[in-house]
Write a protein that holds these residues in place. Structure first.
Motif, PDB file in Angstrom:
ATOM      1  N   HIS A   1      16.684  73.228  44.866  1.00 39.49           N
ATOM      2  CA  HIS A   1      16.220  73.542  43.508  1.00 39.49           C
ATOM      3  C   HIS A   1      16.070  72.248  42.715  1.00 39.49           C
ATOM      4  O   HIS A   1      16.981  71.433  42.658  1.00 39.49           O
ATOM      5  N   LEU A   2      14.897  72.076  42.110  1.00 42.08           N
ATOM      6  CA  LEU A   2      14.637  70.927  41.252  1.00 42.08           C
ATOM      7  C   LEU A   2      15.026  71.298  39.821  1.00 42.08           C
ATOM      8  O   LEU A   2      14.418  72.172  39.204  1.00 42.08           O
ATOM      9  N   ARG A   3      16.056  70.630  39.282  1.00 43.82           N
ATOM     10  CA  ARG A   3      16.481  70.881  37.905  1.00 43.82           C
ATOM     11  C   ARG A   3      15.544  70.124  36.971  1.00 43.82           C
ATOM     12  O   ARG A   3      15.859  69.052  36.455  1.00 43.82           O
ATOM     13  N   GLY A   4      14.354  70.692  36.773  1.00 48.75           N
ATOM     14  CA  GLY A   4      13.318  70.032  35.985  1.00 48.75           C
ATOM     15  C   GLY A   4      13.545  70.158  34.492  1.00 48.75           C
ATOM     16  O   GLY A   4      14.142  71.120  33.998  1.00 48.75           O
ATOM     17  N   SER A   5      13.024  69.176  33.765  1.00 46.02           N
ATOM     18  CA  SER A   5      13.208  69.135  32.319  1.00 46.02           C
ATOM     19  C   SER A   5      12.400  70.207  31.592  1.00 46.02           C
ATOM     20  O   SER A   5      12.581  70.412  30.401  1.00 46.02           O
ATOM     21  N   ASN A   6      11.488  70.899  32.299  1.00 48.33           N
ATOM     22  CA  ASN A   6      10.688  71.945  31.659  1.00 48.33           C
ATOM     23  C   ASN A   6      11.261  73.335  31.915  1.00 48.33           C
ATOM     24  O   ASN A   6      10.568  74.332  31.728  1.00 48.33           O
ATOM     25  N   GLN A   7      12.519  73.414  32.333  1.00 48.33           N
ATOM     26  CA  GLN A   7      13.137  74.700  32.637  1.00 48.33           C
ATOM     27  C   GLN A   7      14.208  75.110  31.628  1.00 48.33           C
ATOM     28  O   GLN A   7      14.969  76.044  31.874  1.00 48.33           O
ATOM     29  N   SER A   8      14.293  74.417  30.518  1.00 51.55           N
ATOM     30  CA  SER A   8      15.259  74.737  29.456  1.00 51.55           C
ATOM     31  C   SER A   8      16.692  74.722  29.966  1.00 51.55           C
ATOM     32  O   SER A   8      17.535  75.518  29.525  1.00 51.55           O
ATOM     33  N   LEU A   9      16.993  73.806  30.874  1.00 54.74           N
ATOM     34  CA  LEU A   9      18.350  73.651  31.380  1.00 54.74           C
ATOM     35  C   LEU A   9      19.064  72.585  30.559  1.00 54.74           C
ATOM     36  O   LEU A   9      18.481  71.561  30.222  1.00 54.74           O
ATOM     37  N   PRO A  10      20.334  72.777  30.238  1.00 60.11           N
ATOM     38  CA  PRO A  10      21.023  71.839  29.351  1.00 60.11           C
ATOM     39  C   PRO A  10      21.208  70.446  29.933  1.00 60.11           C
ATOM     40  O   PRO A  10      21.350  69.486  29.192  1.00 60.11           O
ATOM     41  N   ASP A  11      21.241  70.327  31.254  1.00 64.32           N
ATOM     42  CA  ASP A  11      21.436  69.008  31.856  1.00 64.32           C
ATOM     43  C   ASP A  11      20.384  68.746  32.939  1.00 64.32           C
ATOM     44  O   ASP A  11      20.690  68.255  34.016  1.00 64.32           O
ATOM     45  N   ALA A  12      19.138  69.074  32.629  1.00 59.92           N
ATOM     46  CA  ALA A  12      18.051  68.846  33.586  1.00 59.92           C
ATOM     47  C   ALA A  12      17.924  67.360  33.880  1.00 59.92           C
ATOM     48  O   ALA A  12      17.818  66.539  32.970  1.00 59.92           O
ATOM     49  N   ASP A  13      17.944  66.999  35.159  1.00 60.33           N
ATOM     50  CA  ASP A  13      17.897  65.586  35.544  1.00 60.33           C
ATOM     51  C   ASP A  13      16.785  65.286  36.548  1.00 60.33           C
ATOM     52  O   ASP A  13      16.726  64.177  37.087  1.00 60.33           O
ATOM     53  N   ASN A  14      15.908  66.269  36.837  1.00 63.16           N
ATOM     54  CA  ASN A  14      14.805  66.089  37.789  1.00 63.16           C
ATOM     55  C   ASN A  14      15.307  65.658  39.163  1.00 63.16           C
ATOM     56  O   ASN A  14      14.686  64.824  39.829  1.00 63.16           O
ATOM     57  N   LYS A  15      16.408  66.236  39.598  1.00 64.85           N
ATOM     58  CA  LYS A  15      16.954  65.966  40.924  1.00 64.85           C
ATOM     59  C   LYS A  15      17.112  67.289  41.681  1.00 64.85           C
ATOM     60  O   LYS A  15      17.154  68.362  41.079  1.00 64.85           O
TER      61      LYS A  15
END
Length: 453
Positions: free
Chosen positions: A385-399
């Motif tokens: 899973h890519l924690r992308g900055s466009n997913q409204s996640l509090p700590d999205a880091d694009n990793k």
């Protein structure tokens, strides 16, 4: 402080060109990934996700190039370095050098003393917050990005009139978020701080970040100059009865900002920041706000050594509101005392501070093949899973992180429920944010090595 948008055609042209380039790159990558299959039209969501991945890769490669050739790094366009020999404040400014960086080692620990106050200048009513945040380094990757564990409880005390003793106010206790991911330049993501609404009103007026008091962003060069001015809107409180968060009003006016970094006595770099605001001449009640901050970065330690700041807000017919901020890196026995206090404080922590994020399983993958739709998502599959900055996640880091698919919607582009390996977080995400682990059937695109490697 929110700045009013201005017409910047050149900047917008560059941004449009960058977005177009990212879009074309994303389309090309998509075509390469499905070259053996009949072409399928991409949904807007898939395009956005692929663009986010390309942006993350470009940023990663830019950082690698800068680290491989630091002498070639240029200051941002808005902060053009002065030419050697140009007089600055009666002296001569040297050629800009690469700015300091945070550098940590796994297992390292340190602590700070943090104190800030707010009160009316003509009265003895003062509200004070204090604590000794204790920080331990959980891990550091090859790029120097560190995961930090923070125990930072800031207690509130009130003193009224001419009284000498202070009264504790436990309802206004503030906790720093327990997990912080910090890169060498100071970019960070992590848990949100708890009860931030209890902070003095000038934190909101100036958009101050609690963790930034001890982890400021590093200047890109030394010397460094970033000054600006223009129209702005701020929020300020005007009541004689309180200087808490209630009673905020929006004000329009002019703001001037200064942000400088200069070489001090080695190994220190001096950071100075300032914000001045004044309402428009047509305002019914004139308001002036002034903030000044001075700190020292220790280039040898890779940490902030100390910092002091003052705040002043004036309004006709009211007593000025004044505030102070004081930060000190602790040494010797004071660090041991901070550790003992942290152990005690942690026993009474809010449940939301539990740092489950440390248990996530990070996977180094470069643009792996993504799932095209929910038809590729089978319960029990292990994917990324890519924690992308466009997913409204509090700590999205694009990793990328290892996850297991729990279930998927029947609609081709519906939601996929996943569970993180290690941390057991359960999320519902779009299939385009998921990818196959690198394998012969789904190879990852190998990143280019940084120069000099």
């Amino acid at each position: 402080m929110t700045m009013t948008a201005e017409c910047l055609p050149c900047r917008r042209s560059r941004q449009c060109g960058l977005v177009l380039g990212l879009f074309l790159a994303a389309m090309a990558l998509s075509a390469a990934a499905v070259a053996d299959d009949p072409p399928k039209p991409l949904t807007p969501e898939q395009i956005r996700e692929q663009m986010a991945r390309v942006r993350a890769d470009l940023e990663r490669r830019r950082t690698e190039r800068e680290r491989a050739a630091p002498d070639r790094q240029a200051a941002p366009g808005a902060n053009k370095p002065q030419q050697p020999g140009q007089p600055i404040a009666g002296g001569r400014r040297s050629r800009p050098q690469k700015g300091p960086e945070y550098h940590f080692k796994s297992g390292q620990a340190f602590a700070y003393s943090v104190e800030f106050t707010v009160g009316f200048e003509t009265s003895g009513h003062v509200e004070r917050y204090s604590g000794t945040p204790y920080v331990s380094v959980k891990s550091v990757n090859r790029a120097g990005e560190a995961e930090l564990f923070v125990i930072g409880k800031l207690e509130c005390f009130n003193r009224k009139g001419s009284a000498v003793d202070e009264t504790p106010n436990p309802d206004r206790t503030v906790w720093m978020g327990s997990r912080l991911a910090l890169n060498p330049a100071g970019g960070s993501v992590g848990k949100e701080d708890v009860n931030v609404k209890a902070l003095p009103s000038y934190f909101r007026t100036l958009s101050l970040n609690l963790k930034r008091l001890i982890f400021p962003e590093m200047p890109s060069s030394v010397p460094y100059v970033n000054d600006s001015s223009g129209n702005a809107s701020v929020f300020a409180t005007f009541t004689q009865k309180s200087f808490q968060g209630a009673g905020f009003h929006s004000l329009d006016g002019r703001v001037s900002r200064t942000n400088h970094a200069d070489q001090d006595e080695p190994p220190f770099v001096r950071l100075t920041q300032g914000v001045s605001f004044e309402t428009n001449a047509t305002a019914k009640s004139r308001v002036k706000i002034d903030y000044r901050s001075t700190g020292r970065l220790d280039g040898k330690l890779g940490l902030l050594r100390d910092s002091d700041a003052t705040f002043r807000q004036e309004r006709e017919g009211e007593s000025p509101i004044v505030g102070t901020i004081r930060v000190r890196l602790l040494q010797g026995d004071d660090v041991r005392k901070a550790y003992a206090r942290a152990l005690s404080d942690w026993q009474d922590r809010p449940d939301v501070l539990e740092p489950f994020e440390f248990a996530r399983v990070r996977v180094d993958a470069y643009l792996p093949a993504s799932l095209q739709s929910t038809r590729n998502a089978q319960p029990g599959m292990e994917v990324l899973h890519l924690r992308g900055s466009n997913q409204s996640l509090p700590d999205a880091d694009n990793k990328y992180y290892a996850v297991e698919i729990l279930e998927a919607d029947s609609a081709p582009y519906g939601q996929v429920k996943i569970r993180y390996k290690g941390s057991h977080e359960v999320l519902s995400v779009h299939p385009a944010t998921l990818a196959f682990p690198p394998s012969p059937e789904h190879p990852s695109r190998a990143p280019r090595p940084a120069k000099g490697q």
